[in-house]
Design an enzyme around this catalytic site. Structure first.
Site, PDB file in Angstrom:
ATOM      1  N   LYS A  43     -43.247 -30.425  -8.116  1.00 16.30           N
ATOM      2  CA  LYS A  43     -44.772 -30.980  -7.755  1.00 16.30           C
ATOM      3  C   LYS A  43     -45.715 -31.281  -8.855  1.00 16.30           C
ATOM      4  O   LYS A  43     -46.489 -32.026  -8.884  1.00 16.30           O
ATOM      5  CB  LYS A  43     -45.153 -29.714  -6.842  1.00 16.30           C
ATOM      6  CG  LYS A  43     -44.427 -29.440  -5.592  1.00 16.30           C
ATOM      7  CD  LYS A  43     -44.996 -28.250  -4.808  1.00 16.30           C
ATOM      8  CE  LYS A  43     -45.083 -26.798  -5.385  1.00 16.30           C
ATOM      9  NZ  LYS A  43     -43.754 -26.384  -5.752  1.00 16.30           N
ATOM     10  N   THR A  44     -45.724 -30.093  -9.842  1.00 18.28           N
ATOM     11  CA  THR A  44     -46.662 -30.307 -10.906  1.00 18.28           C
ATOM     12  C   THR A  44     -46.334 -31.503 -11.502  1.00 18.28           C
ATOM     13  O   THR A  44     -47.443 -32.296 -12.133  1.00 18.28           O
ATOM     14  CB  THR A  44     -46.757 -29.011 -11.990  1.00 18.28           C
ATOM     15  OG1 THR A  44     -47.120 -27.909 -10.904  1.00 18.28           O
ATOM     16  CG2 THR A  44     -47.797 -29.386 -12.917  1.00 18.28           C
ATOM     17  N   ASP A 228     -53.453 -29.300  -7.163  1.00 14.52           N
ATOM     18  CA  ASP A 228     -52.189 -28.455  -7.467  1.00 14.52           C
ATOM     19  C   ASP A 228     -52.286 -27.218  -6.680  1.00 14.52           C
ATOM     20  O   ASP A 228     -53.264 -26.699  -6.637  1.00 14.52           O
ATOM     21  CB  ASP A 228     -51.931 -28.468  -8.900  1.00 14.52           C
ATOM     22  CG  ASP A 228     -50.374 -28.023  -9.237  1.00 14.52           C
ATOM     23  OD1 ASP A 228     -49.798 -27.988  -8.436  1.00 14.52           O
ATOM     24  OD2 ASP A 228     -49.875 -27.794 -10.485  1.00 14.52           O
ATOM     25  N   GLU A 229     -51.210 -26.577  -6.333  1.00 12.88           N
ATOM     26  CA  GLU A 229     -51.055 -25.144  -6.010  1.00 12.88           C
ATOM     27  C   GLU A 229     -51.882 -25.314  -4.722  1.00 12.88           C
ATOM     28  O   GLU A 229     -53.060 -24.224  -4.389  1.00 12.88           O
ATOM     29  CB  GLU A 229     -51.621 -24.181  -6.863  1.00 12.88           C
ATOM     30  CG  GLU A 229     -50.940 -24.076  -8.311  1.00 12.88           C
ATOM     31  CD  GLU A 229     -49.665 -23.516  -8.153  1.00 12.88           C
ATOM     32  OE1 GLU A 229     -49.351 -22.856  -7.083  1.00 12.88           O
ATOM     33  OE2 GLU A 229     -48.954 -23.092  -9.239  1.00 12.88           O
ATOM     34  N   GLN A 259     -45.158 -19.976  -1.514  1.00 14.49           N
ATOM     35  CA  GLN A 259     -45.831 -19.242  -3.041  1.00 14.49           C
ATOM     36  C   GLN A 259     -47.230 -18.863  -2.541  1.00 14.49           C
ATOM     37  O   GLN A 259     -48.062 -18.868  -3.565  1.00 14.49           O
ATOM     38  CB  GLN A 259     -45.556 -20.326  -4.102  1.00 14.49           C
ATOM     39  CG  GLN A 259     -44.095 -20.528  -4.367  1.00 14.49           C
ATOM     40  CD  GLN A 259     -44.141 -21.143  -5.583  1.00 14.49           C
ATOM     41  OE1 GLN A 259     -44.559 -21.004  -6.605  1.00 14.49           O
ATOM     42  NE2 GLN A 259     -43.773 -22.549  -5.741  1.00 14.49           N
ATOM     43  N   ARG A 609     -39.193 -18.366 -11.375  1.00 15.33           N
ATOM     44  CA  ARG A 609     -39.759 -18.503 -12.596  1.00 15.33           C
ATOM     45  C   ARG A 609     -38.511 -18.783 -13.589  1.00 15.33           C
ATOM     46  O   ARG A 609     -38.719 -19.260 -14.678  1.00 15.33           O
ATOM     47  CB  ARG A 609     -40.462 -17.559 -12.869  1.00 15.33           C
ATOM     48  CG  ARG A 609     -41.779 -17.179 -12.373  1.00 15.33           C
ATOM     49  CD  ARG A 609     -42.854 -18.399 -12.127  1.00 15.33           C
ATOM     50  NE  ARG A 609     -42.562 -18.834 -10.763  1.00 15.33           N
ATOM     51  CZ  ARG A 609     -42.683 -20.050 -10.268  1.00 15.33           C
ATOM     52  NH1 ARG A 609     -43.382 -21.053 -11.082  1.00 15.33           N
ATOM     53  NH2 ARG A 609     -42.378 -20.596  -9.107  1.00 15.33           N
TER      54      ARG A 609
HETATM   55  P1  ATP Z   1     -43.833 -24.566  -9.072  1.00 12.29           P
HETATM   56  O1  ATP Z   1     -43.676 -24.303  -7.530  1.00 12.29           O
HETATM   57  O2  ATP Z   1     -43.205 -23.132  -9.511  1.00 12.29           O
HETATM   58  O3  ATP Z   1     -45.190 -24.828  -9.507  1.00 12.29           O
HETATM   59  P2  ATP Z   1     -43.298 -27.322  -9.412  1.00 12.29           P
HETATM   60  O4  ATP Z   1     -42.722 -27.803  -8.023  1.00 12.29           O
HETATM   61  O5  ATP Z   1     -44.419 -27.473  -9.827  1.00 12.29           O
HETATM   62  O6  ATP Z   1     -42.858 -25.684  -9.539  1.00 12.29           O
HETATM   63  P3  ATP Z   1     -42.397 -28.387 -11.836  1.00 12.29           P
HETATM   64  O7  ATP Z   1     -43.055 -27.313 -12.773  1.00 12.29           O
HETATM   65  O8  ATP Z   1     -43.281 -29.681 -11.850  1.00 12.29           O
HETATM   66  O9  ATP Z   1     -42.177 -27.905 -10.667  1.00 12.29           O
HETATM   67  O10 ATP Z   1     -40.981 -28.683 -12.376  1.00 12.29           O
HETATM   68  C1  ATP Z   1     -39.998 -27.913 -12.501  1.00 12.29           C
HETATM   69  C2  ATP Z   1     -39.172 -28.068 -13.677  1.00 12.29           C
HETATM   70  O11 ATP Z   1     -38.423 -29.232 -13.526  1.00 12.29           O
HETATM   71  C3  ATP Z   1     -39.951 -28.886 -14.954  1.00 12.29           C
HETATM   72  O12 ATP Z   1     -39.274 -28.423 -16.089  1.00 12.29           O
HETATM   73  C4  ATP Z   1     -39.978 -30.144 -14.773  1.00 12.29           C
HETATM   74  O13 ATP Z   1     -40.171 -30.758 -16.060  1.00 12.29           O
HETATM   75  C5  ATP Z   1     -38.420 -30.420 -14.421  1.00 12.29           C
HETATM   76  N1  ATP Z   1     -38.459 -31.656 -13.354  1.00 12.29           N
HETATM   77  C6  ATP Z   1     -39.068 -31.985 -12.175  1.00 12.29           C
HETATM   78  N2  ATP Z   1     -38.537 -32.984 -11.785  1.00 12.29           N
HETATM   79  C7  ATP Z   1     -37.726 -33.560 -12.731  1.00 12.29           C
HETATM   80  C8  ATP Z   1     -36.788 -34.776 -12.568  1.00 12.29           C
HETATM   81  N3  ATP Z   1     -36.737 -35.682 -11.757  1.00 12.29           N
HETATM   82  N4  ATP Z   1     -35.926 -34.915 -13.902  1.00 12.29           N
HETATM   83  C9  ATP Z   1     -35.744 -33.917 -14.561  1.00 12.29           C
HETATM   84  N5  ATP Z   1     -36.584 -32.570 -14.709  1.00 12.29           N
HETATM   85  C10 ATP Z   1     -37.422 -32.714 -13.631  1.00 12.29           C
HETATM   86 MG    MG Z   2     -46.188 -26.177 -10.259  1.00 11.79          MG
END
Ligand code: ATP
Ligand code: MG
Length: 757
Positions: A43-44, A228-229, A259, A609
């Protein structure tokens, strides 16, 4: 019909590393989008790429973009990543937290916001002090109207966007008094040019809502608003986003209802559903592939969260292999747990891990104390993310200052710290007067206070009471074990009552830290033979040294310690989630109220995490408020599919009541190192290999007078509580009960007249 711009081949890397659903979100036409997706699904990352896409491909000026993140650190990381992706500086883009952005607006438009140009921000401590002053001015006694409660009320009203004038009189006296205090407090803030945290948001919201030129300005400017969030936005933040977006602004929100962990602070997860209604045409994009964690970690997280009933529903999967199983460690006590953590850390450090790859997550702030002690002893550099180290926390320093004063009346620093903490009507003028007397006479504040007498007018009586309090404490605690000294000091100084009166998570956390201080002092009751110092002085020296030691410098590679709440959005290769036991995680209140869903979400945040390896641990015996209590493994462990977990070592014996009783009488006050409750490691009973989490782990506890461990009971005087342990048998059986109001008590079962509830 929307025509996506052709992509300059030089920008191909922008979307190359995205999966189809992520691409859909990043390359979406300029329309509202809600990305609803589980942890670690990117997402981020999508949010960052979306901004880069808007600038580089859609040709949107960074000036037209507003991005809201959860912390300032996340904001600066986001900016860096965008610049890296598109190789242009994005200085004019607004990226920040809700508070940071609101502040920026108010600074720019102070006139329209009806603030003086040099308005000051009130932090939480300043705010509380001001509320106290206001209450005094209104003749509202602090006993009847605890300042923290009044402050919480004011903040909660502001978070909901309510001004005193809009609070209807419902004929309730208490309610009217609260509104009266809110009103007077606000008037004070206005005349002094002060803005508290909640006010930042409310003012900025009103500014954008009520001043047409400003509204028009920002609506024209921010064509794209990204958040975000999103699951943790509150009513006011949501309303503000709506006002800013107006008819034409385009909202891009990412979040995960699973979350949502801040409802106790007013966050409204319903905002996720409202969004699609309020912003017509919002399309929801789901991301289900997880890139963070191994298959096993994900399976555990999915299994756990599926036990929650109110969910928008989604499931995570990964292409990654299963990875290592989650390791579960049943520690004998909290020191054994901390040592387990540090030993495992060492193994990883001997391999490829760096310190910063290792994170320890805990539910309650107070848990850091034992971990810190063991980390310091083992010389591993650590940082507490988003918080203070144990011995630097305000309430801990307050309590220690009392002890210092008891030990040495001429310690002026401790005198100043304690004389009006908690407040006892000794104001700044009196203290200034004492300083003057002390300076003139070349004596300590204590001596000045003794000599000052009637010269101090109205405060003289209060000061006398303070002097008597310290003298009385010194006399009554002489010869008592250190933990008793600590307990009595916390009690009689009024510190405990002070935080008990306050409501809310923070006050609770402060009480837990005070209790933890009693635990800490236990270890100093029998100083080493060759120690010249008495236990009190050696403990105070220990506290002073630990406060200055072990903390890694900013930016230095170090182990990360943090509460589960502050771990949101972060990831680490190796995660230790400690204290996974009932009463701690989920916490007692959630258990009592039977409302486990938010705690379960917090557990889901914790598990997700971890990237490669997750360790879970709980202690069979944990010292709480100076007494050993028998813990039981968290109900959440049962929500995790058993095949995801292995026990790292045969589990220690189950502390059935009679067994525990024997141990307690043996070496109850044995400090750390000896493994409190166990005379030696060898004596620890070892049970057969592994066990099945689905089966009851603890053999049914024998019933004592019809009661079992964990039973809820009522006592005529102490109220309701939970049975923690039994000691002895027959007529003399003792029962230990943690009462919700009255704390933990040990009673003779046959005479306690407990009633099951
Ligand atoms: P959270 O809910 O914990 O905030 P999130 O959904 O925001 O998580 P991110 O932090 O954006 O998730 O991504 C999680 C990990 O996966 C990061 O290390 C990110 O770089 C990696 N990632 C996400 N998408 C891809 C992709 N398409 N290819 C490779 N790595 C990815
Ligand atoms: Mg995130």
């Amino acid at each position: 019909m929307y025509q996506p711009p052709t992509l300059d081949p030089a920008l191909a890397p922008l979307i190359a590393a995205l999966n189809p659903a992520q691409k859909e979100a990043v390359m979406a036409p300029p329309e509202h989008r809600l990305v609803l997706a589980g942890a670690g699904s990117g997402k981020t990352r999508v949010l960052v790429h979306r901004i880069a896409w808007l600038v580089a491909v859609e040709g949107i000026s960074p000036h037209s973009i507003l991005a809201v993140t959860f912390t300032n650190k996340a904001a600066s990381e986001m900016r860096g990543r965008i610049e890296q992706l598109i190789n242009v500086p994005v200085r004019t883009m607004w990226v920040g937290t809700f508070h940071g952005i609101a502040h920026r607006m108010l600074r720019t438009h102070w006139r329209e916001a009806r603030l003086p140009q040099n308005f000051q921000i009130l932090d939480s401590d300043d705010q509380l002090r001001l509320v106290k002053r206001v209450l005094r001015g209104l003749d509202m006694s602090e006993e009847q109207w605890p300042p923290k409660q009044v402050t919480a009320y004011i903040n909660a009203q502001k978070d909901e966007g309510r001004r005193p004038a809009s609070l209807a009189d419902q004929g309730d006296y208490a309610q009217r008094q609260f509104v009266r205090a809110y009103s007077a407090y606000q008037a004070q803030c206005e005349s002094a040019g002060l803005v508290d945290f909640a006010e930042l948001l409310l003012r900025a919201y009103e500014l954008c809502r009520d001043v047409p030129t400003i509204q028009a300005h920002y609506r024209a400017r921010f064509r794209h608003i990204l958040v975000d969030e999103f699951q943790d936005t509150n009513t006011l933040q949501y309303a503000w986003l709506k006002v800013l977006a107006g008819e034409r602004g385009i909202l891009f929100a990412v979040g995960d209802d699973d979350q949502s962990i801040y409802s106790w602070r007013g966050a409204k997860v319903e905002n996720m559903v409202r969004l699609a209604k309020d912003f017509l045409g919002t399309e929801v994009i789901r991301l289900e592939q997880n890139y963070r964690s191994t298959g096993t970690i994900l399976k555990a997280a999915n299994g756990l969260i599926s036990k929650n009933s109110s969910r928008l529903g989604k499931n995570l999967w990964t292409e990654d292999g299963e990875g290592a199983p989650i390791q579960l460690y049943a520690a004998f006590n909290e020191y054994d747990e901390a040592e387990f953590v540090v030993n495992r850390m060492r193994e990883h450090l001997e391999g490829r891990a760096r310190y910063s790859d290792l994170a320890v997550l805990y539910r309650s702030n107070a848990q850091s104390r034992v971990l810190e002690e063991v980390l310091i002893r083992q010389r591993l550099p650590y940082r507490i993310y988003g918080g203070l180290r144990f011995f630097e926390r305000m309430e801990v320093k307050d309590a220690l200052a009392y002890l210092r004063l008891i030990s040495n009346r001429d310690d002026d620093g401790s005198f100043e710290r304690t004389v009006n903490t908690p407040t006892r009507g000794i104001g700044a003028t009196t203290i200034e007067r004492l300083r003057q007397i002390a300076r003139e006479g070349g004596v300590s504040l204590w001596k000045a206070a003794i000599g000052a007498g009637p010269a101090l007018g109205r405060s003289a009586g209060n000061l006398k009471q303070f002097l008597d309090l310290i003298e009385g404490l010194a006399k009554d605690t002489a010869g008592e074990p250190l933990s008793k000294v600590m307990d009595m000091t916390i009690e009689r100084s009024g510190l405990r009552a002070h935080y008990q009166k306050e409501k809310g998570e923070q006050a609770e956390s402060r009480l837990e830290n005070l209790d933890e201080l009693i635990n800490a002092s236990r270890s100093f009751e029998r100083p080493p033979e060759d120690d010249e110092m008495n236990p009190l002085d050696s403990f105070l020296a220990h506290a002073a040294l630990e406060a200055g030691e072990g903390q890694a410098l900013a930016g230095e590679d170090s182990v990360q310690l943090m509460t589960l709440h502050s771990a949101k959005g972060l990831e680490f290769p190796i995660v230790f989630m400690v204290g996974v036991e009932n009463g701690l995680f989920p916490n007692q209140r959630a258990l009592d109220e039977g409302s486990l869903e938010e705690e379960r979400r917090l557990c889901y945040v914790g598990i997700t995490r971890a990237r490669q390896q997750l360790y879970l641990s709980y202690a069979e015996v944990r010292r709480v408020h100076g007494t050993e209590q028998i813990g039981s493994p968290s109900v959440f462990l049962r929500d995790i599919p058993a095949e995801c977990i292995v026990e790292t070592r045969p589990r220690a014996g189950i502390l059935r009541p009679s067994f525990a009783a024997g141990l307690r009488s043996g070496g109850g006050s044995g400090g750390y190192g000896s493994g409190a409750g166990f005379a030696s490691r060898e004596q620890r009973p070892r049970y057969g290999e592994g066990y099945n989490l689905q089966r009851p782990k603890v053999p049914a506890a024998p019933a004592y007078g019809g009661f079992t461990l964990g039973a809820q009971v009522r006592h005529a005087k102490f109220g309701e509580g939970t049975i923690l342990s039994f000691d002895g048998d027959g007529e003399r059986t003792q029962v230990e009960v943690r009462f919700r109001q009255a704390g933990t008590k040990r009673l003779v079962l046959s005479q306690a007249n407990l009633v099951a509830v």
